[in-house]
Design a protein around this motif. Structure first.
Motif, PDB file in Angstrom:
ATOM      1  N   ASP A 101     -54.933   9.684  32.420  1.00 18.38           N
ATOM      2  CA  ASP A 101     -55.686   8.437  32.513  1.00 18.38           C
ATOM      3  C   ASP A 101     -55.404   7.586  31.264  1.00 18.38           C
ATOM      4  OD1 ASP A 101     -57.615   6.423  32.363  1.00 18.38           O
ATOM      5  OD2 ASP A 101     -59.261   7.726  33.000  1.00 18.38           O
ATOM      6  N   PRO A 102     -54.564   6.539  31.385  1.00 12.06           N
ATOM      7  CA  PRO A 102     -54.168   5.775  30.202  1.00 12.06           C
ATOM      8  C   PRO A 102     -55.337   5.151  29.439  1.00 12.06           C
ATOM      9  CG  PRO A 102     -53.189   4.826  32.185  1.00 12.06           C
ATOM     10  CD  PRO A 102     -53.928   6.057  32.598  1.00 12.06           C
ATOM     11  N   ALA A 103     -56.353   4.688  30.146  1.00 13.70           N
ATOM     12  CA  ALA A 103     -57.498   4.076  29.470  1.00 13.70           C
ATOM     13  C   ALA A 103     -58.228   5.119  28.623  1.00 13.70           C
ATOM     14  CB  ALA A 103     -58.445   3.444  30.483  1.00 13.70           C
ATOM     15  N   GLU A 104     -58.446   6.285  29.191  1.00 12.77           N
ATOM     16  CA  GLU A 104     -59.152   7.340  28.457  1.00 12.77           C
ATOM     17  C   GLU A 104     -58.288   7.879  27.317  1.00 12.77           C
ATOM     18  OE1 GLU A 104     -62.601   9.479  27.623  1.00 12.77           O
ATOM     19  OE2 GLU A 104     -62.243   7.744  28.897  1.00 12.77           O
ATOM     20  N   LEU A 105     -56.990   7.996  27.538  1.00 10.74           N
ATOM     21  CA  LEU A 105     -56.080   8.443  26.475  1.00 10.74           C
ATOM     22  C   LEU A 105     -56.113   7.463  25.308  1.00 10.74           C
ATOM     23  CD1 LEU A 105     -53.101   9.585  28.686  1.00 10.74           C
ATOM     24  CD2 LEU A 105     -54.525  11.066  27.256  1.00 10.74           C
ATOM     25  N   ALA A 106     -56.111   6.171  25.614  1.00  9.94           N
ATOM     26  CA  ALA A 106     -56.168   5.150  24.563  1.00  9.94           C
ATOM     27  C   ALA A 106     -57.480   5.247  23.797  1.00  9.94           C
ATOM     28  CB  ALA A 106     -56.003   3.762  25.174  1.00  9.94           C
ATOM     29  N   ARG A 107     -58.566   5.508  24.509  1.00  9.51           N
ATOM     30  CA  ARG A 107     -59.883   5.599  23.862  1.00  9.51           C
ATOM     31  C   ARG A 107     -59.979   6.820  22.954  1.00  9.51           C
ATOM     32  NH1 ARG A 107     -64.793   7.627  24.107  1.00  9.51           N
ATOM     33  NH2 ARG A 107     -64.549   9.038  25.858  1.00  9.51           N
ATOM     34  N   ARG A 108     -59.365   7.923  23.349  1.00  6.03           N
ATOM     35  CA  ARG A 108     -59.553   9.194  22.653  1.00  6.03           C
ATOM     36  C   ARG A 108     -58.505   9.531  21.597  1.00  6.03           C
ATOM     37  NH1 ARG A 108     -62.597  13.592  25.457  1.00  6.03           N
ATOM     38  NH2 ARG A 108     -63.767  12.627  27.131  1.00  6.03           N
ATOM     39  N   ASN A 109     -57.321   8.899  21.626  1.00  9.96           N
ATOM     40  CA  ASN A 109     -56.289   9.337  20.696  1.00  9.96           C
ATOM     41  C   ASN A 109     -56.624   8.938  19.268  1.00  9.96           C
ATOM     42  OD1 ASN A 109     -54.325   7.054  19.684  1.00  9.96           O
ATOM     43  ND2 ASN A 109     -54.764   6.549  21.834  1.00  9.96           N
ATOM     44  N   ALA A 110     -56.124   9.703  18.337  1.00 10.31           N
ATOM     45  CA  ALA A 110     -56.473   9.552  16.926  1.00 10.31           C
ATOM     46  C   ALA A 110     -55.655   8.491  16.205  1.00 10.31           C
ATOM     47  CB  ALA A 110     -56.300  10.892  16.211  1.00 10.31           C
TER      48      ALA A 110
END
Length: 175
Positions: A101-110
């Protein structure tokens, strides 16, 4: 995607004998600021591959490679070095519900990788095996620059683990 968590999990209770290596470490300044730059991406990967070879030579185990290896050719140098030294190699991939999920990946990555870059990385992602890595070739570079920023913050990474044959493992991350 959870790849760094997976990498730490792969190290387990063997932290003193093993090591987690990431090309991202190259981008940290002396004061701990992450300063990613496309022009430093290849030197970062070369540096991390040298660290992996050094860890193999020192018989560290497990050796966990925490990189965004979207395609088999990106993991190949690590896999070849590990197998040449008789390490057992495992490819592990995060099983988080949001790994694609690109949106969630963007939100969670450091590292501040945005949704567009995460989506571009997911487009390049391929599932692969250790055997795939041994024959994978780098594709020709497109004439135009890719949307992928090359960072390891998004996507859906896998972790490969290589072992020294005594039950130890080296991990390789795949997005």
């Amino acid at each position: 995607s959870g790849k760094s968590h997976l990498a730490k999990e792969a190290l387990g209770d063997r932290a003193e004998q093993g090591v987690v290596l990431s090309a991202d470490d190259y981008f940290y300044t002396d004061d701990g600021v992450y300063d990613w730059s496309l022009d430093k991406l290849q030197p970062a990967h070369d540096w991390n591959q040298r660290r992996a070879r050094d860890a193999i030579a020192a018989r560290r185990s497990p050796i966990v490679i925490d990189n965004t290896n979207l395609q088999a050719w990106e993991a190949r140098p690590y896999v070849e070095a590990a197998l040449a030294a008789k390490y057992r190699v495992e490819i592990r991939e995060p099983q988080t519900p949001w790994a694609r999920d690109p949106a969630e990946l963007a939100r969670r990555n450091a590292h501040g990788v945005d949704e567009r870059a995460c989506a571009a990385m997911l487009e390049r992602w391929q599932q692969y095996t250790v055997e795939d890595c041994l024959t994978a070739e780098r594709p020709p570079k497109p004439a135009a620059a890719a949307d992928d920023d090359g960072s390891s913050g998004g996507g859906g990474a896998a972790t490969a683990t290589a072992s020294d044959g005594a039950g130890d493992t080296q991990s390789q991350s795949q997005q």
